[in-house]
Write an enzyme that holds these catalytic residues in place. Structure first.
Site, PDB file in Angstrom:
ATOM      1  N   ASP A 196     -27.854  24.056   7.180  1.00 19.79           N
ATOM      2  CA  ASP A 196     -28.300  23.783   8.553  1.00 19.79           C
ATOM      3  C   ASP A 196     -29.796  24.046   8.718  1.00 19.79           C
ATOM      4  O   ASP A 196     -30.490  23.325   9.461  1.00 19.79           O
ATOM      5  CB  ASP A 196     -27.512  24.639   9.547  1.00 19.79           C
ATOM      6  CG  ASP A 196     -26.051  24.206   9.648  1.00 19.79           C
ATOM      7  OD1 ASP A 196     -25.753  23.068   9.247  1.00 19.79           O
ATOM      8  OD2 ASP A 196     -25.227  25.013  10.105  1.00 19.79           O
ATOM      9  N   SER A 217      -3.541  -8.006   3.614  1.00 15.55           N
ATOM     10  CA  SER A 217      -2.638  -6.861   3.537  1.00 15.55           C
ATOM     11  C   SER A 217      -1.803  -6.974   2.266  1.00 15.55           C
ATOM     12  O   SER A 217      -1.714  -8.036   1.649  1.00 15.55           O
ATOM     13  CB  SER A 217      -1.741  -6.816   4.767  1.00 15.55           C
ATOM     14  OG  SER A 217      -1.027  -8.033   4.886  1.00 15.55           O
ATOM     15  N   LEU A 218      -1.166  -5.870   1.879  1.00 14.94           N
ATOM     16  CA  LEU A 218      -0.333  -5.856   0.685  1.00 14.94           C
ATOM     17  C   LEU A 218       1.136  -5.985   1.063  1.00 14.94           C
ATOM     18  O   LEU A 218       1.570  -5.501   2.119  1.00 14.94           O
ATOM     19  CB  LEU A 218      -0.539  -4.552  -0.089  1.00 14.94           C
ATOM     20  CG  LEU A 218      -1.935  -4.301  -0.660  1.00 14.94           C
ATOM     21  CD1 LEU A 218      -1.958  -2.981  -1.414  1.00 14.94           C
ATOM     22  CD2 LEU A 218      -2.367  -5.433  -1.565  1.00 14.94           C
ATOM     23  N   GLU A 245      -2.623   4.012  -7.706  1.00 19.91           N
ATOM     24  CA  GLU A 245      -3.496   4.746  -6.792  1.00 19.91           C
ATOM     25  C   GLU A 245      -2.698   5.273  -5.607  1.00 19.91           C
ATOM     26  O   GLU A 245      -1.641   4.740  -5.274  1.00 19.91           O
ATOM     27  CB  GLU A 245      -4.606   3.833  -6.254  1.00 19.91           C
ATOM     28  CG  GLU A 245      -5.368   3.055  -7.297  1.00 19.91           C
ATOM     29  CD  GLU A 245      -6.196   1.951  -6.661  1.00 19.91           C
ATOM     30  OE1 GLU A 245      -6.465   2.011  -5.448  1.00 19.91           O
ATOM     31  OE2 GLU A 245      -6.564   1.003  -7.387  1.00 19.91           O
ATOM     32  N   LYS A 273      -1.884   5.577  -1.713  1.00 21.37           N
ATOM     33  CA  LYS A 273      -2.022   4.733  -0.529  1.00 21.37           C
ATOM     34  C   LYS A 273      -2.334   5.651   0.652  1.00 21.37           C
ATOM     35  O   LYS A 273      -1.446   6.315   1.186  1.00 21.37           O
ATOM     36  CB  LYS A 273      -0.746   3.928  -0.263  1.00 21.37           C
ATOM     37  CG  LYS A 273      -0.867   2.952   0.896  1.00 21.37           C
ATOM     38  CD  LYS A 273       0.415   2.155   1.073  1.00 21.37           C
ATOM     39  CE  LYS A 273       0.268   1.138   2.197  1.00 21.37           C
ATOM     40  NZ  LYS A 273       0.033   1.802   3.501  1.00 21.37           N
ATOM     41  N   ASP A 299      -3.312   6.830   4.400  1.00 19.28           N
ATOM     42  CA  ASP A 299      -2.904   6.359   5.718  1.00 19.28           C
ATOM     43  C   ASP A 299      -4.055   6.540   6.703  1.00 19.28           C
ATOM     44  O   ASP A 299      -4.138   7.528   7.431  1.00 19.28           O
ATOM     45  CB  ASP A 299      -1.668   7.135   6.186  1.00 19.28           C
ATOM     46  CG  ASP A 299      -1.028   6.497   7.402  1.00 19.28           C
ATOM     47  OD1 ASP A 299      -1.270   5.302   7.634  1.00 19.28           O
ATOM     48  OD2 ASP A 299      -0.283   7.188   8.115  1.00 19.28           O
ATOM     49  N   ARG A 328     -11.220  -3.693   9.099  1.00 19.77           N
ATOM     50  CA  ARG A 328     -10.407  -4.800   8.610  1.00 19.77           C
ATOM     51  C   ARG A 328     -10.210  -5.869   9.687  1.00 19.77           C
ATOM     52  O   ARG A 328     -10.237  -7.060   9.415  1.00 19.77           O
ATOM     53  CB  ARG A 328      -9.036  -4.296   8.135  1.00 19.77           C
ATOM     54  CG  ARG A 328      -8.150  -5.426   7.614  1.00 19.77           C
ATOM     55  CD  ARG A 328      -6.765  -4.931   7.208  1.00 19.77           C
ATOM     56  NE  ARG A 328      -5.982  -6.036   6.674  1.00 19.77           N
ATOM     57  CZ  ARG A 328      -5.285  -6.898   7.417  1.00 19.77           C
ATOM     58  NH1 ARG A 328      -5.278  -6.765   8.737  1.00 19.77           N
ATOM     59  NH2 ARG A 328      -4.607  -7.878   6.875  1.00 19.77           N
ATOM     60  N   GLU A 364     -10.668   3.604   2.736  1.00 26.13           N
ATOM     61  CA  GLU A 364      -9.925   4.041   3.909  1.00 26.13           C
ATOM     62  C   GLU A 364     -10.678   5.176   4.593  1.00 26.13           C
ATOM     63  O   GLU A 364     -11.086   6.148   3.943  1.00 26.13           O
ATOM     64  CB  GLU A 364      -8.536   4.535   3.473  1.00 26.13           C
ATOM     65  CG  GLU A 364      -7.469   4.365   4.507  1.00 26.13           C
ATOM     66  CD  GLU A 364      -6.884   2.959   4.557  1.00 26.13           C
ATOM     67  OE1 GLU A 364      -5.992   2.742   5.394  1.00 26.13           O
ATOM     68  OE2 GLU A 364      -7.314   2.093   3.777  1.00 26.13           O
ATOM     69  N   TYR A 392     -11.791  -0.118  -3.917  1.00 29.31           N
ATOM     70  CA  TYR A 392     -11.881  -1.495  -4.415  1.00 29.31           C
ATOM     71  C   TYR A 392     -13.323  -1.954  -4.373  1.00 29.31           C
ATOM     72  O   TYR A 392     -13.978  -1.882  -3.334  1.00 29.31           O
ATOM     73  CB  TYR A 392     -11.004  -2.424  -3.567  1.00 29.31           C
ATOM     74  CG  TYR A 392     -10.747  -3.783  -4.189  1.00 29.31           C
ATOM     75  CD1 TYR A 392     -10.428  -3.900  -5.530  1.00 29.31           C
ATOM     76  CD2 TYR A 392     -10.802  -4.944  -3.429  1.00 29.31           C
ATOM     77  CE1 TYR A 392     -10.181  -5.149  -6.108  1.00 29.31           C
ATOM     78  CE2 TYR A 392     -10.549  -6.194  -3.992  1.00 29.31           C
ATOM     79  CZ  TYR A 392     -10.246  -6.286  -5.338  1.00 29.31           C
ATOM     80  OH  TYR A 392     -10.003  -7.508  -5.912  1.00 29.31           O
ATOM     81  N   LYS A 441      -1.934  -2.064  -8.760  1.00 31.97           N
ATOM     82  CA  LYS A 441      -2.779  -3.237  -8.942  1.00 31.97           C
ATOM     83  C   LYS A 441      -2.870  -3.587 -10.424  1.00 31.97           C
ATOM     84  O   LYS A 441      -3.063  -2.694 -11.258  1.00 31.97           O
ATOM     85  CB  LYS A 441      -4.205  -2.977  -8.424  1.00 31.97           C
ATOM     86  CG  LYS A 441      -4.309  -2.643  -6.955  1.00 31.97           C
ATOM     87  CD  LYS A 441      -5.731  -2.237  -6.594  1.00 31.97           C
ATOM     88  CE  LYS A 441      -5.829  -1.778  -5.144  1.00 31.97           C
ATOM     89  NZ  LYS A 441      -7.146  -1.166  -4.853  1.00 31.97           N
ATOM     90  N   LYS A 444       6.116   2.229  -0.596  1.00 35.18           N
ATOM     91  CA  LYS A 444       6.126   3.166   0.522  1.00 35.18           C
ATOM     92  C   LYS A 444       7.089   4.315   0.235  1.00 35.18           C
ATOM     93  O   LYS A 444       8.249   4.090  -0.141  1.00 35.18           O
ATOM     94  CB  LYS A 444       6.541   2.452   1.814  1.00 35.18           C
ATOM     95  CG  LYS A 444       5.638   1.278   2.197  1.00 35.18           C
ATOM     96  CD  LYS A 444       4.236   1.724   2.543  1.00 35.18           C
ATOM     97  CE  LYS A 444       4.158   2.416   3.875  1.00 35.18           C
ATOM     98  NZ  LYS A 444       4.305   1.525   5.025  1.00 35.18           N
ATOM     99  N   CYS A 494      12.873  12.167  38.993  1.00 35.19           N
ATOM    100  CA  CYS A 494      11.601  12.069  38.273  1.00 35.19           C
ATOM    101  C   CYS A 494      10.975  13.454  38.140  1.00 35.19           C
ATOM    102  O   CYS A 494      10.839  14.172  39.140  1.00 35.19           O
ATOM    103  CB  CYS A 494      10.643  11.134  39.008  1.00 35.19           C
ATOM    104  SG  CYS A 494       8.988  11.068  38.268  1.00 35.19           S
ATOM    105  N   CYS A 535       7.499  13.354  40.412  1.00 32.67           N
ATOM    106  CA  CYS A 535       7.445  13.187  41.874  1.00 32.67           C
ATOM    107  C   CYS A 535       8.775  13.460  42.565  1.00 32.67           C
ATOM    108  O   CYS A 535       8.841  13.434  43.798  1.00 32.67           O
ATOM    109  CB  CYS A 535       6.959  11.776  42.219  1.00 32.67           C
ATOM    110  SG  CYS A 535       8.113  10.460  41.754  1.00 32.67           S
ATOM    111  N   CYS A 591      11.642   5.731  37.115  1.00 36.49           N
ATOM    112  CA  CYS A 591      11.259   6.232  38.428  1.00 36.49           C
ATOM    113  C   CYS A 591      10.777   5.031  39.238  1.00 36.49           C
ATOM    114  O   CYS A 591       9.793   4.384  38.854  1.00 36.49           O
ATOM    115  CB  CYS A 591      10.151   7.272  38.312  1.00 36.49           C
ATOM    116  SG  CYS A 591       9.431   7.717  39.918  1.00 36.49           S
ATOM    117  N   CYS A 613       3.861   7.925  42.168  1.00 38.85           N
ATOM    118  CA  CYS A 613       4.112   8.772  40.998  1.00 38.85           C
ATOM    119  C   CYS A 613       2.840   8.809  40.139  1.00 38.85           C
ATOM    120  O   CYS A 613       2.440   7.782  39.569  1.00 38.85           O
ATOM    121  CB  CYS A 613       5.282   8.207  40.196  1.00 38.85           C
ATOM    122  SG  CYS A 613       5.821   9.265  38.829  1.00 38.85           S
TER     123      CYS A 613
END
Length: 676
Positions: A36, A81-82, A112, A114, A116, A135, A181, A234, A296, A320, A414, A417, A432, A438
């Site tokens: 800093d 997309s894959l 590799e 994946k 998120d 993207r 990502e 990539y 890949k 996945k 509700c 309210c 409600c 509300c």
């Protein structure tokens, strides 16, 4: 060169090196305080010498309060997309299909993680980051360069770049693109949600949403404060260092990019499956969210030979992970009220670690969901994350139910309210009905009204709406048009921001009529239905006075939706809001251009759009089909009238069309048809 200019250059080099060691190599060599101090010294020197400004300076990572709209940028290479796979058998089938596509030629697979997060494309020219684009829809995305510059694991300038050696073996090309990502690490995510909870702000559901929302912030200081990270996976360009994907990434690591340490090459399908099995367990120890493995074909030459389908490359696939499951105790059930008045039950549980984060709450969907599990307070419940994101209860261990446990019974009034709840025929949710009184519904409808696909007042956000509501400036969306700069400028320090908000509200008066219909937030009326209603009735007066039978003549409008529309316009408070909008100058009819563009040339026809087009985008063709009385459908069946076929139409769709005898129409033929 003066001594101070030399010191500026020296500090920039030192700080870049320390950034790389801390954020990429995870091996800092100085303390945060020392870092800093160096940064502060550089900032002071740069302030004294504005003529030495450099967009790649480490000081540019702190962000700016200057706001700018994100411009759309077309990708040089489409970001496809894959295809997803979920089982060992699927992986084996993909591997076999690659082998067949290469006529039995041996190949390697790069395995590799994946991650998120939010996909990003980074462009470097002469060793300097020049553009960062999301993207988007795969063809074009948002330019978020200024925000990405605040992410310290992304180099602003490549280390040891030499223009004379550019493109030589192992050296960066003069121009290239690298994709990856953008992520919010678990630690940053937990810290951010603690801060938002303390400030009584809505919590982010998961790190991916938090990263996405952060990167789209119009204030890059916000981005800088949230400590995003990035992994690159990539490399693209004309003069890449190697013919192997894995080798290119290892070289990019030497250039200063953060590349996953978990990447490896597999030489057969068994090695691929071993990699998947290892990371299915080990991923829980990673500092960022992952939801699978990407496979890949390593050779770029073989990738080109395998080619693409309309939606994804044949040489890559995503595996996945199955959702992780844990058991914890149900402590209580609370209830949330949404924009439409739908009341959602929420399970509050003993904190438990799940997929890298602490889970305390899970959605229970509706009353029928609760009854299906016969939930009792005190039950041990099994929790998963759907797609590794949203926690949900998937089972109950009845054997561990306490003897005195009380069954969960859905509330009758509700929670906000106190109005008695109602349940509409055919609906699973309780609502409600107090639309006008509300608070969550009021604020939710205002947030819906200002949304991008509605009135597109993007200078406002949920936090601002909540602030204005608490201050009494707005009680409904029509009140927005009464706001003046001096009301929201506070102590006078936010003049520019206030002016932009008021200008954004004023600009929304030009939003087309069909989006005004959607913006009203009529229960059950989505974006597509609003567009169809606007084109059928053409004016707000005609829509407001339409009866049940006439409404049901519109495609997609059934009895329940028709009753909701009639009920909305028979409500005096709602009609008053519409009249106020009319008085402010909001669009209340289709424009002459829209009316002139309408015809019945495609009436009764169901049309599938497939492939890549030269003259218009897919969304533009969908709009043309609707304007000319046709119906857009997503899949081919015997009821399909024809396929609007662009380039690179998927082979599976071609085969199905041929089998069913469905005609293909080219882009030019379609435009000629509409020009008749």
């Amino acid at each position: 060169m003066t001594d101070e200019a030399k010191r500026i250059e020296q500090l920039r080099r030192e700080l870049d090196e320390h950034n790389h060691r801390y954020y990429v190599e995870n091996q800092p060599t100085i303390s945060d305080q020392d870092f800093d101090m160096l940064m502060h010294e550089l900032q002071e020197l740069e302030d004294r010498h504005p003529e030495l400004y450099d967009a790649s300076s480490p000081t540019q990572r702190v962000g700016s309060d200057l706001q700018s709209e994100f411009r759309q940028v077309v990708h040089k290479y489409p970001m496809l997309s894959l295809a997803n796979t979920y089982s060992e058998q699927d992986v084996r089938e993909w591997y076999d299909s690659v082998s067949r596509g290469l006529a039995g030629e041996p190949f390697e697979v790069c395995c590799e993680m994946k991650y998120d997060g939010l996909s990003i494309s980074l462009t470097y020219k002469d060793g300097v980051l020049t553009q960062a684009v999301t993207r988007g829809d795969g063809v074009q995305g948002d330019d978020v360069t200024q925000n990405v510059k605040t992410i310290r694991s992304i180099p602003l300038k490549l280390r040891d770049y030499d223009e004379k050696q550019a493109g030589m073996a192992g050296r960066p090309p003069k121009e290239f693109e690298i994709r990856g990502e953008i992520l919010m690490p678990w630690a940053s995510f937990e810290r951010l949600n603690r801060e938002r909870e303390a400030a009584e702000e809505p919590l982010f559901a998961n790190p991916r949403n938090a990263a996405s929302g952060t990167l789209k912030s119009l204030d890059s200081r916000v981005v800088a404060s949230r400590q995003l990270d990035a992994y690159l996976y990539y490399l693209l360009g004309e003069s890449l260092p190697a013919e192997g994907h894995y080798e290119n990434l290892e070289t990019a690591r030497q250039w200063g990019f953060k590349i996953s340490e978990g990447m490896r090459k597999a030489h057969n399908v068994d090695e691929v499956l071993e990699f998947i099995d290892y990371w299915d367990k080990e991923r829980k120890n990673l500092p960022v969210a992952t939801d699978g493995i990407v496979l890949k074909v390593n050779s770029l030459r073989q990738q080109r030979a395998l080619g693409f389908t309309a939606k994804s490359p044949r040489w890559a696939i995503a595996y996945k992970f199955k959702a992780e499951r844990v058991a914890t105790r149900l402590l209580e059930v609370t209830y949330q009220v949404g924009r439409t008045g739908a009341v959602t039950p929420v399970a509050n549980m003993e904190p438990v670690q799940l997929a890298g984060t602490t889970v305390r709450r899970a959605t229970l969907n509706n009353e029928d969901f609760i009854k299906s599990f016969d939930l009792h307070i005190g039950d041990m419940v099994y929790v998963e994350k759907g797609g590794e994101i949203i926690p949900k209860i998937v089972g109950v261990d009845i054997e561990q139910r306490p003897i005195v446990a009380q069954p969960v019974t859905f509330i009758k009034r509700c929670p906000e309210c106190g109005t008695p709840l109602v349940r509409y025929e055919g609906e699973a949710a309780w609502y409600c009905p107090n639309d006008a009184g509300c608070p969550p519904q009021i604020k939710g409808r205002i947030e819906h009204f200002i949304a991008r696909k509605a009135m597109n007042i993007d200078s406002l956000g949920p936090e601002t709406v909540d602030e204005y509501y608490r201050r009494g400036l707005i009680r409904n969306f029509a009140d927005l048009y009464d706001i003046e700069v001096q009301q929201i400028n506070g102590d006078g320090s936010r003049t520019r921001s206030a002016q932009k908000i008021v200008a954004g509200i004023e600009k929304s008066k030009q939003v087309p009529f069909e989006r005004v219909v959607f913006a009203l937030g009529i229960r059950f009326v989505g974006e597509t239905t609003a567009r169809l209603l606007a084109r059928h009735f053409k004016t707000m007066d005609a829509l407001m006075n339409a009866g049940l039978q006439e409404l049901q003549e519109v495609e997609g409008v059934g009895e329940v939706m028709a009753k909701s529309i009639v009920g909305y316009f028979h409500n005096d408070a709602c009609r008053m809001l519409v009249e106020r909008l009319r008085g402010y100058g909001v669009q209340m009819r289709l424009s002459q251009e829209q009316t002139a563009a309408q015809s019945d040339r495609l009436a009764g026809k169901s049309i599938v759009i497939s492939g890549v087009f030269a003259h218009h985008s897919r969304d533009e063709y969908k709009l043309m089909i609707e304007q000319n009385g046709g119906k857009n459908v997503g899949s081919i069946s015997s009821k399909t009238s024809f396929i609007l076929a662009g380039d690179n139409m998927g082979p599976s769709k071609l085969e199905k069309a041929k089998k069913l005898g469905i005609a293909l129409m080219t882009e030019d033929e379609f435009l000629q048809l509409l020009a008749l």
